[in-house]
Design a protein around this motif. Structure first.
Motif, PDB file in Angstrom:
ATOM      1  N   UNK A  16     -13.653 -24.294 -71.542  1.00 10.88           N
ATOM      2  CA  UNK A  16     -12.205 -24.318 -71.523  1.00 10.88           C
ATOM      3  C   UNK A  16     -11.673 -26.521 -71.866  1.00 10.88           C
ATOM      4  N   UNK A  17     -12.685 -26.844 -70.938  1.00 10.12           N
ATOM      5  CA  UNK A  17     -12.342 -28.114 -71.911  1.00 10.12           C
ATOM      6  C   UNK A  17     -12.992 -28.111 -72.751  1.00 10.12           C
ATOM      7  N   UNK A  18     -13.729 -27.541 -73.448  1.00  9.67           N
ATOM      8  CA  UNK A  18     -14.418 -27.919 -74.696  1.00  9.67           C
ATOM      9  C   UNK A  18     -13.206 -26.996 -76.249  1.00  9.67           C
ATOM     10  N   UNK A  19     -13.089 -26.156 -75.582  1.00  5.09           N
ATOM     11  CA  UNK A  19     -11.964 -25.510 -76.280  1.00  5.09           C
ATOM     12  C   UNK A  19     -11.224 -25.954 -76.529  1.00  5.09           C
ATOM     13  N   UNK A  20     -10.367 -26.522 -75.782  1.00  4.05           N
ATOM     14  CA  UNK A  20      -9.488 -27.095 -75.714  1.00  4.05           C
ATOM     15  C   UNK A  20      -9.000 -28.404 -76.949  1.00  4.05           C
ATOM     16  N   UNK A  21      -9.893 -29.518 -76.408  1.00  3.49           N
ATOM     17  CA  UNK A  21     -10.371 -30.057 -77.324  1.00  3.49           C
ATOM     18  C   UNK A  21     -10.771 -29.712 -78.757  1.00  3.49           C
ATOM     19  N   UNK A  22     -11.549 -28.968 -78.983  1.00  2.00           N
ATOM     20  CA  UNK A  22     -11.820 -28.415 -80.490  1.00  2.00           C
ATOM     21  C   UNK A  22     -10.514 -28.479 -80.925  1.00  2.00           C
ATOM     22  N   UNK A  23      -9.120 -27.838 -80.339  1.00  3.47           N
ATOM     23  CA  UNK A  23      -8.130 -27.452 -80.580  1.00  3.47           C
ATOM     24  C   UNK A  23      -6.646 -28.521 -80.704  1.00  3.47           C
ATOM     25  N   UNK A  24      -7.481 -29.785 -80.557  1.00  2.00           N
ATOM     26  CA  UNK A  24      -7.295 -30.946 -81.055  1.00  2.00           C
ATOM     27  C   UNK A  24      -6.119 -31.067 -80.045  1.00  2.00           C
ATOM     28  N   UNK A  25      -6.136 -30.584 -78.668  1.00  2.00           N
ATOM     29  CA  UNK A  25      -4.900 -30.764 -77.829  1.00  2.00           C
ATOM     30  C   UNK A  25      -5.398 -31.889 -76.460  1.00  2.00           C
ATOM     31  N   UNK A  26      -4.343 -32.147 -75.663  1.00  2.00           N
ATOM     32  CA  UNK A  26      -4.448 -33.454 -74.656  1.00  2.00           C
ATOM     33  C   UNK A  26      -5.430 -33.042 -73.529  1.00  2.00           C
ATOM     34  N   UNK A  27      -5.992 -33.324 -73.295  1.00  2.00           N
ATOM     35  CA  UNK A  27      -6.934 -32.474 -72.029  1.00  2.00           C
ATOM     36  C   UNK A  27      -7.654 -33.736 -71.328  1.00  2.00           C
ATOM     37  N   UNK A  28      -7.102 -33.329 -69.766  1.00  2.00           N
ATOM     38  CA  UNK A  28      -7.727 -34.234 -68.638  1.00  2.00           C
ATOM     39  C   UNK A  28      -7.995 -33.690 -67.265  1.00  2.00           C
ATOM     40  N   UNK A  29      -9.668 -33.868 -67.222  1.00  2.00           N
ATOM     41  CA  UNK A  29     -10.276 -33.168 -66.306  1.00  2.00           C
ATOM     42  C   UNK A  29      -9.763 -33.688 -65.517  1.00  2.00           C
ATOM     43  N   UNK A  30      -9.399 -32.522 -64.121  1.00  2.00           N
ATOM     44  CA  UNK A  30      -8.906 -32.809 -62.483  1.00  2.00           C
ATOM     45  C   UNK A  30     -10.170 -32.298 -61.992  1.00  2.00           C
ATOM     46  N   UNK A  31     -10.708 -33.631 -61.381  1.00  3.56           N
ATOM     47  CA  UNK A  31     -12.173 -33.296 -60.080  1.00  3.56           C
ATOM     48  C   UNK A  31     -11.970 -34.006 -59.745  1.00  3.56           C
ATOM     49  N   UNK A  32     -13.271 -33.596 -58.365  1.00  7.00           N
ATOM     50  CA  UNK A  32     -13.357 -34.324 -56.913  1.00  7.00           C
ATOM     51  C   UNK A  32     -14.298 -35.588 -57.471  1.00  7.00           C
ATOM     52  N   UNK A  33     -14.771 -35.083 -58.123  1.00  7.98           N
ATOM     53  CA  UNK A  33     -16.011 -36.238 -58.089  1.00  7.98           C
ATOM     54  C   UNK A  33     -15.846 -37.322 -59.959  1.00  7.98           C
ATOM     55  N   UNK A  34     -17.633 -37.355 -59.891  1.00 10.74           N
ATOM     56  CA  UNK A  34     -17.015 -37.866 -61.529  1.00 10.74           C
ATOM     57  C   UNK A  34     -16.640 -36.703 -62.831  1.00 10.74           C
ATOM     58  N   UNK A  35     -16.125 -36.835 -63.629  1.00 14.06           N
ATOM     59  CA  UNK A  35     -15.913 -36.329 -64.894  1.00 14.06           C
ATOM     60  C   UNK A  35     -17.263 -36.246 -65.315  1.00 14.06           C
ATOM     61  N   UNK A  36     -17.318 -34.790 -65.765  1.00 12.36           N
ATOM     62  CA  UNK A  36     -19.390 -34.744 -66.502  1.00 12.36           C
ATOM     63  C   UNK A  36     -18.422 -33.429 -67.805  1.00 12.36           C
ATOM     64  N   UNK A  37     -17.344 -32.936 -67.899  1.00 14.10           N
ATOM     65  CA  UNK A  37     -16.731 -32.471 -68.281  1.00 14.10           C
ATOM     66  C   UNK A  37     -17.070 -33.254 -70.066  1.00 14.10           C
ATOM     67  N   UNK A  38     -16.531 -32.461 -71.495  1.00 15.07           N
ATOM     68  CA  UNK A  38     -15.731 -33.556 -72.110  1.00 15.07           C
ATOM     69  C   UNK A  38     -14.719 -34.162 -72.226  1.00 15.07           C
ATOM     70  N   UNK A  39     -13.640 -33.437 -71.191  1.00 17.59           N
ATOM     71  CA  UNK A  39     -12.541 -34.707 -71.509  1.00 17.59           C
ATOM     72  C   UNK A  39     -12.517 -36.510 -71.244  1.00 17.59           C
ATOM     73  N   UNK A  40     -11.921 -36.654 -71.966  1.00 16.80           N
ATOM     74  CA  UNK A  40     -12.273 -38.672 -72.236  1.00 16.80           C
ATOM     75  C   UNK A  40     -11.094 -38.832 -70.841  1.00 16.80           C
ATOM     76  N   UNK A  41      -9.963 -38.411 -70.875  1.00 16.02           N
ATOM     77  CA  UNK A  41      -8.861 -38.317 -69.189  1.00 16.02           C
ATOM     78  C   UNK A  41      -9.750 -37.548 -68.137  1.00 16.02           C
ATOM     79  N   UNK A  42      -9.275 -38.489 -67.107  1.00 20.95           N
ATOM     80  CA  UNK A  42      -9.437 -37.608 -65.442  1.00 20.95           C
ATOM     81  C   UNK A  42      -8.806 -38.115 -64.711  1.00 20.95           C
ATOM     82  N   UNK A  43      -8.387 -37.343 -63.846  1.00 21.07           N
ATOM     83  CA  UNK A  43      -7.670 -37.497 -62.502  1.00 21.07           C
ATOM     84  C   UNK A  43      -8.637 -37.274 -61.416  1.00 21.07           C
ATOM     85  N   UNK A  44      -9.687 -37.777 -60.328  1.00 25.54           N
ATOM     86  CA  UNK A  44     -10.799 -37.677 -59.418  1.00 25.54           C
ATOM     87  C   UNK A  44      -9.686 -36.893 -58.463  1.00 25.54           C
TER      88      UNK A  44
END
Length: 209
Positions: A16-44
């Motif tokens: 979902x992160x990858x798809x959203x980024x491909x559409x030029x959306x501003x994407x933030x990952x919310x994860x408990x530990x290290x961000x392993x997605x393609x999102x450049x922004x994250x909330x741990x």
């Protein structure tokens, strides 16, 4: 458009992160530990520790949270309740990855797929907990939610065809009599709904053509 994906490290979340980024959306990952997605922004942060201040900047919050073990299955309900409580009365939209077991197999909506005799016993605890969470979500008129159920055969490593069928509350099959969709095509449907917002306070379903 700003989108947050809770559980962005999971298989569905990453796509979902990858798809959203491909559409030029501003994407933030919310994860408990290290961000392993393609999102450049994250909330741990753990989902259960999120506050509205963490989510207020996002137009859409996508809930890709998953719980699979017997002791964590009730978290399908408790996690959604927590998200709904902090989003109560707000304009932000909440999109939820649902399950297929709660899709209806009759026009009267009296019987679910998980109640049919061929539904695998191993999946019934997960399906019933997700169905309970959906029932509770339906009562939340104070939240702009959308619940998206995949097809019965939800394929983690399936191909991205770039297309899908949008359906409603009832279990359906394609022209080949199949009920299946890849995680990658499901991600397309999820991001489409995030952008269009046509099914607020509804449960919809998606399957491959």
């Amino acid at each position: 458009m700003k989108i947050a994906v809770i559980g962005a490290n999971g298989k569905a979340g990453k796509l979902i992160v990858k798809e959203a980024i491909s559409r030029n959306l501003d994407v933030t990952a919310i994860v408990r530990g290290k961000n392993n997605s393609d999102a450049q922004k994250s909330i741990l942060k753990d989902l259960f520790e999120l506050k509205y201040e963490d989510l207020n900047d996002f137009d859409v919050i996508i809930d890709a949270f998953g719980a699979w073990t017997p002791d964590t299955l009730p978290q399908h309900s408790t996690s959604l309740k927590h998200l709904c409580d902090i989003l109560s009365g707000k304009d932000n939209r909440l999109l939820v990855i649902g399950g297929a077991g709660s899709l209806y197999v009759d026009k009267e909506h009296s019987k679910m797929l998980m109640d049919t005799e061929n539904f695998p016993d191993d999946f019934k605890p997960l399906a019933s907990n997700m169905a309970k969470a959906l029932d509770e979500l339906r009562k939340r008129d104070d939240v702009n939610w959308t619940y998206i159920s995949p097809a019965a055969d939800f394929q983690a490593d399936g191909k991205r065809t770039g297309d899908y069928i949008l359906s409603g509350e009832e279990f359906s099959t394609n022209s080949k009599g199949e009920s299946q969709i890849s995680y990658a095509d499901y991600a397309i449907a999820m991001v489409d709904e995030a952008i269009k917002g046509k099914n607020i306070k509804k449960r919809i379903s998606v399957l491959s053509k």
